[in-house]
Design a protein around this motif. Sequence first.
Motif, PDB file in Angstrom:
ATOM      1  N   LEU A 171     -15.811   3.109  25.610  1.00  0.00           N
ATOM      2  CA  LEU A 171     -14.730   3.397  26.551  1.00  0.00           C
ATOM      3  C   LEU A 171     -14.705   4.860  26.981  1.00  0.00           C
ATOM      4  N   LEU A 172     -15.091   5.762  26.069  1.00  0.00           N
ATOM      5  CA  LEU A 172     -15.035   7.199  26.356  1.00  0.00           C
ATOM      6  C   LEU A 172     -16.371   7.771  26.825  1.00  0.00           C
ATOM      7  N   SER A 173     -17.360   6.907  26.997  1.00  0.00           N
ATOM      8  CA  SER A 173     -18.666   7.379  27.462  1.00  0.00           C
ATOM      9  C   SER A 173     -18.546   7.999  28.854  1.00  0.00           C
ATOM     10  N   PRO A 174     -19.116   9.208  29.074  1.00  0.00           N
ATOM     11  CA  PRO A 174     -19.020   9.847  30.390  1.00  0.00           C
ATOM     12  C   PRO A 174     -19.821   9.122  31.470  1.00  0.00           C
ATOM     13  N   VAL A 175     -20.726   8.249  31.057  1.00  0.00           N
ATOM     14  CA  VAL A 175     -21.575   7.541  32.022  1.00  0.00           C
ATOM     15  C   VAL A 175     -20.980   6.202  32.422  1.00  0.00           C
ATOM     16  N   SER A 176     -20.592   5.384  31.423  1.00  0.00           N
ATOM     17  CA  SER A 176     -20.133   4.027  31.724  1.00  0.00           C
ATOM     18  C   SER A 176     -18.746   3.712  31.176  1.00  0.00           C
ATOM     19  N   LEU A 228     -12.106  17.665  22.099  1.00  0.00           N
ATOM     20  CA  LEU A 228     -12.050  16.301  22.607  1.00  0.00           C
ATOM     21  C   LEU A 228     -12.694  15.303  21.653  1.00  0.00           C
ATOM     22  N   ALA A 229     -13.775  15.710  20.981  1.00  0.00           N
ATOM     23  CA  ALA A 229     -14.436  14.794  20.054  1.00  0.00           C
ATOM     24  C   ALA A 229     -13.507  14.417  18.899  1.00  0.00           C
ATOM     25  N   LEU A 230     -12.790  15.405  18.371  1.00  0.00           N
ATOM     26  CA  LEU A 230     -11.848  15.126  17.278  1.00  0.00           C
ATOM     27  C   LEU A 230     -10.704  14.251  17.777  1.00  0.00           C
ATOM     28  N   PRO A 234     -14.264  14.272  31.485  1.00  0.00           N
ATOM     29  CA  PRO A 234     -14.340  14.925  30.167  1.00  0.00           C
ATOM     30  C   PRO A 234     -15.518  14.427  29.344  1.00  0.00           C
ATOM     31  N   GLN A 235     -16.128  15.342  28.607  1.00  0.00           N
ATOM     32  CA  GLN A 235     -17.194  14.989  27.670  1.00  0.00           C
ATOM     33  C   GLN A 235     -16.531  14.728  26.319  1.00  0.00           C
ATOM     34  N   TRP A 236     -16.001  13.532  26.163  1.00  0.00           N
ATOM     35  CA  TRP A 236     -15.156  13.223  25.020  1.00  0.00           C
ATOM     36  C   TRP A 236     -15.848  13.405  23.685  1.00  0.00           C
TER      37      TRP A 236
END
Length: 241
Positions: free
Chosen positions: A74-79, A102-104, A94-96
Amino acid sequence: MENFLQLFQSGRFIQSVYTTLIFVVVTVVVGLVISLLLAILLNDKIPGIGIFRTLLFSPYAVSPAVAGVLWAFLLSPVSGYVSYLFLIIFKIQPQWLTTYPLALIAVMIATVWQNIGFNVIFFLAGLQSIPQSYYEAATIDGANSVNKFFKITIPLLSPITFFLIIMNISSSVFYSFAAIDVMTEGGPSNTTTTMMYEVYREGFFYFNNGAASSESVILILIMAFFTYLYFKFGQKAVHYQ
């Protein structure tokens, strides 16, 4: 003893302790607040309420690894659908999973989402066990909805809340490992590496069994210490009647 001394001189271990504290506090507080609000909404007797209760409980039936895969998609920047919505609404992408914090935040979202069903079921059971006569008496005395919530609902839910805090702390410390491993693998730059994930990396990635064993002992002692403090001082706020 050398293993313990090396740990406290390790910047990576100290960072994992700091990350674990942030992770646990945020996921437990946010998760319980959201769960309580949802339980209050689901406590109303409206048509089809059973369907909504089932849908909210369903995430708890999903394993942490599957939950991590789902949110990574769901958080992938591509799809990812979430990134796509951000691009449409806010014109940003965002680069989640590759940037801090954002990763945390992404791992926290996955953890909170999976625990919501468990929390809601217990809060809902607690709400349904509160006699309606208490609310009727408070209404006669002139209490508004806010007063009834803080003077009746919250105190009478305190045993349930006490139990859920302990369970959510344990879940955030131990069972979030799978989501972290699937979504970020502790990155970027170890910023999502919790103590549990650091034990795994030391033992099965770097094959440093001495450090991994020492970290396990420290993790157990920290959990035991905070659990003791909570049982000693937290029960003062618990009302059973």
